[in-house]
Scaffold this active site. Structure first.
Site, mmCIF file in Angstrom:
data_model
loop_
_atom_site.group_PDB
_atom_site.id
_atom_site.type_symbol
_atom_site.label_atom_id
_atom_site.label_comp_id
_atom_site.label_asym_id
_atom_site.label_seq_id
_atom_site.Cartn_x
_atom_site.Cartn_y
_atom_site.Cartn_z
ATOM 1 N N CYS A 71 -19.050 -30.008 -13.823
ATOM 2 C CA CYS A 71 -20.461 -29.702 -14.098
ATOM 3 C C CYS A 71 -20.762 -28.277 -13.609
ATOM 4 C CB CYS A 71 -21.362 -30.706 -13.379
ATOM 5 S SG CYS A 71 -20.816 -32.412 -13.630
ATOM 6 N N CYS A 73 -33.380 -44.439 -12.824
ATOM 7 C CA CYS A 73 -33.870 -43.119 -12.441
ATOM 8 C C CYS A 73 -33.024 -42.125 -13.239
ATOM 9 C CB CYS A 73 -33.676 -42.912 -10.938
ATOM 10 S SG CYS A 73 -33.994 -41.225 -10.385
HETATM 11 FE FE1 SF4 Z 1 -19.315 -34.396 -9.649
HETATM 12 FE FE2 SF4 Z 1 -21.821 -35.243 -9.942
HETATM 13 FE FE3 SF4 Z 1 -21.313 -32.726 -9.120
HETATM 14 FE FE4 SF4 Z 1 -20.788 -33.380 -11.621
HETATM 15 S S1 SF4 Z 1 -22.823 -33.373 -10.634
HETATM 16 S S2 SF4 Z 1 -19.419 -32.242 -10.244
HETATM 17 S S3 SF4 Z 1 -20.138 -35.519 -11.398
HETATM 18 S S4 SF4 Z 1 -20.852 -34.604 -8.033
#
Ligand code: SF4
Ligand code: SAM
Ligand code: DTB
Length: 365
Positions: A87, A218
């Site tokens: 992400c 949520c």
């Molecule tokens: Fe991992 Fe959640 Fe961060 Fe994405 S948002 S890198 S899934 S902890």
């Protein structure tokens, strides 16, 4: 793209049960919550003159919520860093060079201690986050113990652990988890520009598993990731056209963390930072399209002016994270929030959220 989320999407039941039992006013109102918003309608709301948009949002807000009460939630990272997902906004991804150190899942007693502190500080809900793509089955017994322990303290519980399989959602429901946080984060189109290790449908699948397990949902996202107005329309549209609106909708302003793709992008092009008025517009449109939901002014408050936060509350935001830390990023902190609440005449929400109160009004079969 490597997509390996679990299970196929299952058919939704679109509140049929509630509709059958609609002899109570409250329930009728619930069934009338619109879930058929079009993108054009949502775009038209965004396009309204700002004062008109705020007036409409504030009017909807006071019809469904006590307008000067704000829900206080506390957030704790129970497992930090080392996440395999990519992400682009997240400091906890192994793909980011943010300096966040990976930890193991916290000890149950240590979590309970932090929950007790949150309760003493006046929090209503304790939200726990784990930097996982998804929990492993071997993690579940400790998670279940944490949920039960926090609930026993009289706090509402919320967890965000990544993608869930249906049997894991059922385990969390059985443990008494009140809420599961799983953000859609942006429009379906923009999502794949921010994350490549899963796709948007994976998010919707988990939301479906959570809903079907009977846990409150949520779900919200991040504004200010370089997305367009059209993406913000698509983001709100996705939430507002779910078969049932999420009970809580967190609206985060991107916290630009150095070493993440998006943090670096903003550092290079500061003009890409989201305009405050556009952020408030997003909150207002979320409020109008999902009248009963709690709209949480989430990450990013620390660098937001008091005036912008005040506009968000006027636009219908009625929940915040308290304390001086989010998961890894700084938060506004109790002293500055106390001063802001006093200045604005806001108080902590007491009692049940409208969406849940409405649900518990459903007569037993
Ligand atoms: Fe991992 Fe959640 Fe961060 Fe994405 S948002 S890198 S899934 S902890
Ligand atoms: N790993 C789980 C997942 O991704 O679902 C749970 C934790 S994840 C950190 C929870 C949410 O935090 C993300 O979906 C995103 O909305 C938000 N978030 C993460 N980093 C952020 C940042 N830098 N600024 C704003 N919000 C952020
Ligand atoms: C949500 O929508 N915002 C919270 C909560 N859900 C888990 C997380 C915000 C994270 C901000 C960045 C950080 O602390 O690392």
């Amino acid at each position: 793209m490597d997509v390996r989320c679990f299970g196929g999407k299952q058919p939704t039941d679109r509140l049929t049960i509630l509709a059958i039992k609609s002899d109570k006013n409250e329930i009728t109102k619930m069934t009338q919550m619109r879930t058929d918003w079009t993108r054009a309608e949502i775009a038209a709301l965004f396009d309204l003159p700002f004062t008109e948009l705020l007036f409409q949002a504030a009017s909807v807000h006071r019809e469904y919520h006590p307008p000067t009460q704000v829900q206080l939630c506390t957030l704790l990272s129970i497992k930090t860093g080392g996440c395999p997902e990519d992400c682009g906004y997240c400091s906890q991804s192994v793909h980011a060079d943010s300096g966040v150190e990976a930890t193991k899942l916290m000890d149950v007693q240590a979590v309970l201690q932090r929950a007790a502190q949150a309760k003493d500080a006046g929090s209503q809900r304790f939200c726990m986050g784990a930097a996982w793509r998804n929990p492993k089955d071997r993690d579940m017994p400790a998670i279940v113990e944490i949920v039960k322990g926090v609930r026993d303290m009289g706090l509402e519980t919320c967890m965000t652990l990544g993608m869930l399989e249906p049997h894991q959602a059922a385990q969390l429901a059985e443990a008494g988890l009140d809420y599961y946080n799983h953000n859609i984060d942006s429009s379906p189109e923009y999502y794949e520009r921010v994350i490549s290790t899963r796709d948007f449908q994976c998010r919707l699948d988990t939301l479906d598993h959570v809903r079907k397990a009977g846990i409150n949902v949520c779900s919200g996202g991040i504004v200010g990731m370089g997305e367009t107005r059209e993406d913000r329309v698509g983001f709100v549209h996705t939430l507002a056209t779910l078969p049932q609106h999420p009970e809580s909708v967190p609206v985060n302003a991107l916290v630009p963390v150095k070493g993440t793709v998006l943090g670096n992008m903003l550092a290079d092009t500061p003009l890409a930072k989201i305009d405050d008025i556009e952020f408030v517009r997003t909150v207002a449109v979320a409020r109008i399209t999902m009248p009963r939901s709690m709209v949480r002014l989430s990450a990013g408050r620390e660098s937001m002016s008091e005036a912008t936060q005040a506009l968000c509350f006027l636009a219908g935001a009625n929940s915040i994270f308290t304390g001086d830390k989010l998961l890894t990023a700084p938060n506004a902190g109790d002293d500055s929030d106390g001063a802001l609440f006093a200045k604005l005449g806001l108080t902590a929400l007491k009692g049940e959220e409208p969406a849940r109160a409405c649900k518990s009004a459903v007569p037993a079969e």
